[in-house]
Write a protein that holds these residues in place. Structure first.
Motif, PDB file in Angstrom:
ATOM      1  N   LYS A 272       0.812  -1.225   0.000  1.00  0.00           N
ATOM      2  CA  LYS A 272       0.000   0.000   0.000  1.00  0.00           C
ATOM      3  C   LYS A 272       0.842   1.269   0.000  1.00  0.00           C
ATOM      4  O   LYS A 272       0.369   2.337  -0.386  1.00  0.00           O
ATOM      5  CB  LYS A 272      -0.942   0.009   1.215  1.00  0.00           C
ATOM      6  N   THR A 273       2.092   1.141   0.430  1.00  0.00           N
ATOM      7  CA  THR A 273       2.954   2.332   0.482  1.00  0.00           C
ATOM      8  C   THR A 273       3.438   2.757  -0.909  1.00  0.00           C
ATOM      9  O   THR A 273       4.031   3.831  -1.042  1.00  0.00           O
ATOM     10  CB  THR A 273       4.188   2.073   1.366  1.00  0.00           C
ATOM     11  N   LEU A 274       3.200   1.923  -1.910  1.00  0.00           N
ATOM     12  CA  LEU A 274       3.655   2.245  -3.259  1.00  0.00           C
ATOM     13  C   LEU A 274       2.669   3.210  -3.906  1.00  0.00           C
ATOM     14  O   LEU A 274       1.928   2.875  -4.837  1.00  0.00           O
ATOM     15  CB  LEU A 274       3.805   0.973  -4.100  1.00  0.00           C
TER      16      LEU A 274
ATOM     17  N   GLN B  74      -8.816  -3.921   0.024  1.00  0.00           N
ATOM     18  CA  GLN B  74      -8.512  -2.506  -0.236  1.00  0.00           C
ATOM     19  C   GLN B  74      -7.071  -2.278  -0.714  1.00  0.00           C
ATOM     20  O   GLN B  74      -6.638  -1.136  -0.831  1.00  0.00           O
ATOM     21  CB  GLN B  74      -8.774  -1.634   1.005  1.00  0.00           C
ATOM     22  N   LEU B  75      -6.328  -3.367  -0.991  1.00  0.00           N
ATOM     23  CA  LEU B  75      -4.970  -3.167  -1.498  1.00  0.00           C
ATOM     24  C   LEU B  75      -5.012  -2.607  -2.921  1.00  0.00           C
ATOM     25  O   LEU B  75      -4.360  -1.611  -3.230  1.00  0.00           O
ATOM     26  CB  LEU B  75      -4.185  -4.484  -1.477  1.00  0.00           C
ATOM     27  N   ILE B  76      -5.784  -3.241  -3.789  1.00  0.00           N
ATOM     28  CA  ILE B  76      -5.850  -2.800  -5.184  1.00  0.00           C
ATOM     29  C   ILE B  76      -6.377  -1.378  -5.264  1.00  0.00           C
ATOM     30  O   ILE B  76      -5.839  -0.525  -5.998  1.00  0.00           O
ATOM     31  CB  ILE B  76      -6.728  -3.762  -6.023  1.00  0.00           C
ATOM     32  N   SER B  77      -7.403  -1.070  -4.521  1.00  0.00           N
ATOM     33  CA  SER B  77      -7.985   0.276  -4.585  1.00  0.00           C
ATOM     34  C   SER B  77      -7.054   1.334  -4.008  1.00  0.00           C
ATOM     35  O   SER B  77      -7.221   2.524  -4.265  1.00  0.00           O
ATOM     36  CB  SER B  77      -9.332   0.310  -3.848  1.00  0.00           C
ATOM     37  N   SER B  78      -6.038   0.908  -3.226  1.00  0.00           N
ATOM     38  CA  SER B  78      -5.096   1.887  -2.654  1.00  0.00           C
ATOM     39  C   SER B  78      -4.125   2.430  -3.709  1.00  0.00           C
ATOM     40  O   SER B  78      -3.499   3.472  -3.489  1.00  0.00           O
ATOM     41  CB  SER B  78      -4.310   1.258  -1.506  1.00  0.00           C
TER      42      SER B  78
ATOM     43  N   LEU C 104     -10.439   3.113  -9.195  1.00  0.00           N
ATOM     44  CA  LEU C 104      -9.192   3.443  -9.903  1.00  0.00           C
ATOM     45  C   LEU C 104      -9.525   4.325 -11.101  1.00  0.00           C
ATOM     46  O   LEU C 104      -9.762   3.854 -12.213  1.00  0.00           O
ATOM     47  CB  LEU C 104      -8.497   2.151 -10.353  1.00  0.00           C
ATOM     48  N   GLN C 105      -9.541   5.617 -10.862  1.00  0.00           N
ATOM     49  CA  GLN C 105     -10.030   6.541 -11.890  1.00  0.00           C
ATOM     50  C   GLN C 105      -9.088   6.670 -13.087  1.00  0.00           C
ATOM     51  O   GLN C 105      -9.486   7.143 -14.149  1.00  0.00           O
ATOM     52  CB  GLN C 105     -10.266   7.918 -11.289  1.00  0.00           C
ATOM     53  N   TYR C 106      -7.809   6.258 -12.938  1.00  0.00           N
ATOM     54  CA  TYR C 106      -6.859   6.370 -14.052  1.00  0.00           C
ATOM     55  C   TYR C 106      -6.648   5.047 -14.792  1.00  0.00           C
ATOM     56  O   TYR C 106      -5.831   4.972 -15.703  1.00  0.00           O
ATOM     57  CB  TYR C 106      -5.490   6.863 -13.540  1.00  0.00           C
ATOM     58  N   LEU C 107      -7.398   4.018 -14.387  1.00  0.00           N
ATOM     59  CA  LEU C 107      -7.184   2.701 -14.989  1.00  0.00           C
ATOM     60  C   LEU C 107      -7.536   2.730 -16.479  1.00  0.00           C
ATOM     61  O   LEU C 107      -8.644   3.091 -16.866  1.00  0.00           O
ATOM     62  CB  LEU C 107      -8.038   1.652 -14.275  1.00  0.00           C
ATOM     63  N   ASN C 108      -6.579   2.349 -17.299  1.00  0.00           N
ATOM     64  CA  ASN C 108      -6.758   2.328 -18.755  1.00  0.00           C
ATOM     65  C   ASN C 108      -6.701   0.926 -19.338  1.00  0.00           C
ATOM     66  O   ASN C 108      -7.268   0.667 -20.393  1.00  0.00           O
ATOM     67  CB  ASN C 108      -5.666   3.159 -19.441  1.00  0.00           C
TER      68      ASN C 108
END
Length: 880
Positions: free
Chosen positions: A603-605, A625-629, A654-658
């Motif tokens: 999650k720190t990444l 909640q790891l993926i959403s972090s 994930l609003q930037y997921l392309n």
């Protein structure tokens, strides 16, 4: 009386003539001394004239490159003969003069003295005549221009087919411009030399001009060479435009062949004054370049752009042996075997074979050869004589000519992969993005497009090569070594590349702090238990090892690391929590690892933009909640990972997921995913349908909604009997416009795959081990959708078709198809398939290869005899 002929002369006439004769005879003797003195003086003056004239002739010939006039040459030859004769007479004369002084005109030897006097008098007149005619205003002129001049050229190896290809092209009236392109050092100039010398050795009506371009002011340089060749005076003060006019006025009246060597960019022939070749003027232009894009800019017809490839192994060894010497290879039984390894490392590049062959010519012991083999394998060949100072700088011109530093950095990045490695293009571009090598773009698609544009430019520059399929690229071994040499010499780029060198332990280095990119991929390293202090490291490749353990503190001192690849480490089951220290990480590839759970410390990444979990089949846990972090995540790859559908809800945040890749194992998962419209329709690029137990039918509409679906795989769908085609898919906007790659594997109950007709841009179709498959495209099913009946656009973009182990397959399609892009067909163990959907117009203009078993090929039936003739040469026996 009529038969008597009489001559009547008066007595006075006879007496007069006898007196004159006697007087002349006496004068030769009496005037001998005076004539001899005069001869000496005249000869000295003639010699002075000869010296002056000879000096003028030499100056004209050597300094002005002129040819002496025939009359001047004749005069000098005659003068030389006369002077020689005079000198001999002068040497013989003293004894006769002495006798004359003693006996006066009544010499005791009147006959010999008279003969000498007569000779001196004659030579004296010749000397005077030569002096009178030795005044030449012009002594030389321009020599006649030969139709072709021979160029020095060493015997060549392996260029015969290229030569024949170029020469055959030259014979075609409609061909005016021919491009020869290829890697630096592959033999392009040598080939052009051969073409020039062929012109020299045969009769023809071309005026052959050789010119070498340059990176600096190429037009001016070529103009000067053309002007000299066609006899125009060098006038340095003239502008390019004025020179072009002069050149054009001469060349438009000639049938010429311009051999233009080593151009680096589009060359403006018109601006240089070169008339463009036409069928009417019959002229030709043949040029060499390292860049395919330059070939296409000079003339777009690819049939007239001829690539010079590296040598195959046998010819490569032959060239190497010529340079190293057969005596050296016979010095020890082991040397020949080691030489084969050295030749293999040169990968058929003539420049490398020649340079390294010469470097090894004096090496007579196996240990020296073992060392050479090792440094070549370690990509440190610059220690060999001539490599770092001669070979690499020649190859580096291609690197120097790249448009800017971004292109150069992207090129150098490719050297991190092992020798002969097929680099997936999308994977490479994603790494470039992670490293920040590309421009900042508003969306990922634009960034990827820029990356593929750069790849295309590197391919055009012959710095990268295309792989066997269009999704991969590869780097020639010697070009890779050159790239690592450049990186080693650079102050900014410091690489530590030990990929594919069979390392078993973590390597050592003197200055870890300088390293910016490190690749240890494709080795046998099991444990990483020593901390590396790499404060400037930005990319770390550890993929394709035998990693079991990575100590928690291993990543502690890599604060700048942006790209981390741990893929294909199947024994790596646990991920170190120390990864939390990688605060700059943007790209993380864990695909094909044995990871069982992801640590919550990930999650720190906060900067992570790319996460690849594909085919982590042992993954048991992803913390909630790891993926959403990963709020900046743009690429999430979970195909072959059982957790993809379980975290769909988190992906909504994930609003930037392309880009998203997923595997669905049942119809309910697919139905669930369809409710997440944003991701389902826009982000998904790759989908695998795996297993699909208890599903006999698949509604194609569920997949047709995926607007950006690029790859679709149906894997082991053992119960699946049909994929339904519905009319509304044709009427709506639901076709697979983005679908490029389809694989169907072990779907035993499918009878056909007619649904692929809804993928108009399909490029590759692979169908394997589908035991019940009877046809690829069913005409009956297409007939159910009127809009598709009689569709001649089927497979219009298909490049590769592979059909393996399909024992009931009898038909691909019942009618012949054009296949305008088809390059390769591979058919193995399809015994019922006796006819291909081809006619004489199929795959026209393409270099098609059909691979298969020889027995099957003999039984193939053809549309007609012309089709059989057209496709028989395309067959290549399949090597099992």
């Amino acid at each position: 009386m009529g038969n008597i002929f009489s001559i009547s002369l008066s007595l006075d006439t006879i007496i007069t003539r006898c007196w004159d004769c006697a007087a002349r005879q006496a004068s030769y003797i009496c005037n001998l001394e005076d004539n001899l003195h005069a001869l000496k003086n005249e000869v000295e003056e003639l010699k002075a004239i000869m010296r002056d004239l000879t000096s003028r002739v030499r100056a004209a010939e050597h300094e002005q490159q002129l040819k002496r006039l025939p009359q001047v040459d004749l005069w000098l030859q005659r003068a030389d003969c006369v002077v020689t004769d005079a000198d001999q007479l002068i040497v013989q004369s003293p004894q006769h003069v002495e006798k004359l002084r003693m006996g006066g005109c009544c010499s005791r030897h009147p006959r010999s003295t008279h003969k000498l006097g007569k000779q001196i008098a004659r030579i004296l007149q010749e000397v005077k005549h030569l002096k009178e005619n030795g005044d030449f205003s012009d002594v030389a002129c321009k020599p006649p221009i030969p139709s072709a001049t021979k160029r020095p050229s060493e015997p060549t190896v392996g260029l015969e087919s290229n030569f024949n290809q170029v020469w055959n092209c030259l014979q075609k009236e409609q061909v005016g411009i021919i491009g020869i392109y290829g890697l630096g050092g592959v033999g392009k100039t040598t080939l052009l030399n051969q073409i020039n010398n062929k012109f020299h050795d045969m009769s023809h009506d071309y005026h052959v001009i050789w010119a070498v371009a340059s990176q600096d002011r190429p037009i001016k340089k070529v103009q000067d060479q053309i002007a000299e060749r066609i006899g125009l005076l060098a006038e340095g003060l003239k502008s390019i435009e004025e020179k072009a006019e002069d050149i054009f006025n001469v060349l438009c009246k000639k049938k010429f062949a311009l051999l233009l060597d080593d151009i680096w960019e589009w060359f403006d022939l018109t601006r240089a004054g070169v008339p463009l070749p036409t069928q009417e003027n019959g002229s030709k232009i043949i040029f060499t370049t390292r860049r395919l894009d330059v070939c296409c800019q000079m003339q777009p017809n690819m049939d007239n752009n001829i690539r010079v490839e590296c040598l195959p192994p046998g010819e490569a060894f032959k060239l190497f042996e010529e340079k190293v010497g057969s005596e050296t290879l016979r010095m020890h039984p082991d040397i020949c075997k080691l030489a084969e390894a050295v030749v293999a490392e040169c990968a058929g590049l003539p420049l490398a074979l020649i340079t390294i062959g010469r470097a090894m010519a004096s090496k007579k012991t196996p240990r020296e050869w073992e060392y050479a083999t090792e440094v070549l394998r370690q990509s440190t060949a610059s220690v060999l004589p001539g490599v770092g100072k001669e070979m690499y700088p020649k190859l580096k011109f291609s690197y120097d000519c790249l448009p800017d530093e971004r292109f150069r950095s992207c090129f150098l990045y490719c050297s991190l992969y092992p020798e002969d490695y097929l680099i997936e293009e999308d994977e490479l571009v994603d790494c470039w993005i992670g490293e920040g090598l590309l421009d900042e773009h508003t969306n990922l698609s634009n960034a990827r497009n820029q990356g593929h544009f750069i790849i295309g430019s590197l391919i055009d520059a012959c710095l990268l090569g295309k792989g066997p399929i269009n999704v991969d690229v590869k780097m020639h071994d010697v070009i890779r070594d050159m790239a690592l040499w450049i990186a080693g010499e650079s102050e900014k780029e410091k690489f530590f590349a030990k990929s594919g060198v069979q390392l078993k332990e973590q390597p050592k280095a003197k200055k870890w702090e300088e390293v910016t990119r490190m690749s240890l991929m494709e080795n046998q390293i099991e444990n990483l238990t020593e901390i590396l202090e790499c404060p400037n490291l930005q990319t770390l490749f550890l993929g394709r090892n035998d990693l079991k353990v990575i100590m928690d503190d291993f990543f502690n001192f890599m604060p700048m690391l942006r790209v981390l690849d741990l893929s294909h480490n199947k024994k790596l089951e646990e991920f170190p929590v120390g990864i939390a220290k990688l605060v700059s990480l943007e790209h993380l590839n864990l695909s094909w690892t044995g990871i069982k759970k992801l640590p919550v410390e990930l999650k720190t990444l906060a900067k992570l933009k790319y996460l690849n979990l594909e085919w982590t089949v042992d993954l048991e846990r992803i913390p909630q909640q790891l993926i959403s972090s990963f709020s900046k995540l743009q690429v999430l790859k979970m195909e072959g990972c059982g957790f993809g559908c379980l975290v769909l809800e988190e992906m909504e945040h994930l609003q930037y997921l392309n880009v998203l890749t997923l595997t669905f194992t049942c119809a309910s998962e697919l139905e669930k995913a369809s409710r997440f419209n944003k991701f389902f329709s826009c982000a998904i690029e790759h989908v695998s349908l795996l297993g699909f137990r208890d599903s006999r039918s698949l509604n194609i509409m569920a997949l047709a909604k995926l607007q950006n679906l690029c790859t679709l795989r149906l894997l082991s769908c053992m119960d699946l009997e049909e994929v339904k085609i519905e009319r509304n898919i044709v009427e709506g906007a639901g076709c697979f416009h983005s679908l490029r790659y389809v694989t169907v594997d072990k779907c035993n109950h499918l009878k056909d795959v007619s649904w692929v007709t809804f993928a108009p841009h399909l490029e590759q179709l692979y169908i394997l081990e589908c035991q019940g498959l009877e046809e690829i495209i069913s005409e009956e099913k297409l007939g159910e959708v009127a809009e598709l009946k009689g569709n001649s656009n089927l497979f219009s973009k298909l490049e590769r078709l592979a059909l393996y182990h399909l024992h009931k397959l009898s038909t691909i399609y019942c009618h012949p198809l054009p296949f305008p892009q088809l390059l390769e067909v591979c058919i193995m163990e399809c015994p019922m398939l006796k006819k291909l959907p081809l006619n004489s117009n199929s795959a026209k203009g393409q270099r098609l290869i059909i691979e298969g078993e020889e027995g099957w090929w003999k039984d193939v039936g053809w549309e007609d005899e012309s089709t059989k003739i057209a496709f028989l040469p395309t067959f290549k026996p399949l090597i099992l």
